[in-house]
Design an enzyme around this catalytic site. Sequence first.
Site, mmCIF file in Angstrom:
data_model
loop_
_atom_site.group_PDB
_atom_site.id
_atom_site.type_symbol
_atom_site.label_atom_id
_atom_site.label_comp_id
_atom_site.label_asym_id
_atom_site.label_seq_id
_atom_site.Cartn_x
_atom_site.Cartn_y
_atom_site.Cartn_z
ATOM 1 N N HIS A 61 0.860 -1.187 0.000
ATOM 2 C CA HIS A 61 0.000 0.000 0.000
ATOM 3 C C HIS A 61 0.893 1.233 0.000
ATOM 4 C CE1 HIS A 61 -3.801 -2.079 1.801
ATOM 5 N NE2 HIS A 61 -3.174 -2.856 0.931
ATOM 6 N N GLU A 63 1.090 3.879 1.822
ATOM 7 C CA GLU A 63 1.644 4.268 3.121
ATOM 8 C C GLU A 63 2.792 3.346 3.521
ATOM 9 O OE1 GLU A 63 -2.791 5.295 3.104
ATOM 10 O OE2 GLU A 63 -1.545 3.622 2.442
ATOM 11 N N CYS A 91 -5.945 2.297 5.603
ATOM 12 C CA CYS A 91 -6.645 1.079 5.992
ATOM 13 C C CYS A 91 -6.099 0.632 7.353
ATOM 14 C CB CYS A 91 -6.443 -0.006 4.936
ATOM 15 S SG CYS A 91 -4.777 -0.728 4.948
ATOM 16 N N CYS A 94 -2.329 -0.119 7.310
ATOM 17 C CA CYS A 94 -1.476 1.064 7.162
ATOM 18 C C CYS A 94 -1.529 1.952 8.399
ATOM 19 C CB CYS A 94 -1.894 1.847 5.923
ATOM 20 S SG CYS A 94 -1.563 0.940 4.395
#
Length: 164
Positions: A61, A63, A91, A94
């Site tokens: 992801h 991040e 999310c 993250c």
Amino acid sequence: MPSSDSLSSTDRAHLEHAVRLATENVAAGGGPFGAVLVDADGAVVSVGQNRVTRDNDPTAHAEIVALRAAGRLRDDFNLSGLTLYSSCEPCPMCLASSLWARVDRVVFAADRYDAADGGFDDLAFYDLFARDRETWETPVESHPLPGRATPFDAWKSNTTRVDY
């Protein structure tokens, strides 16, 4: 939730940067997520774009990509003193990673409802974690073995460990 009108010009610029990274990533075949890590002086330390489908890595992801890059650049897992700007509410993975990294602050533009409207599972995972595990589709089971605390005992007695 604070309005975008209450943002400082610095926060707005870094959030806009994260949104640009997300939009550019879609054009390059990636997911619609971007992240920017910034130090206390406002300097960009690292950036990340969602690389899940490009790298076949479910943890890539935006991040996480930015956090990994910052850790390598700083040669440290502790990223205190940094602010994470994300194009979308992180999310649960993250967000937890940001907390583990000890960032000072997390600032995001779109939220989990925007992500759900875009076809992403963020809201579903937030909802899932709010439910009892017995209701989950994927079983998560605990089987306390004898000696299960042995790794922690070894950790506590290791005088050369690096605490985190």
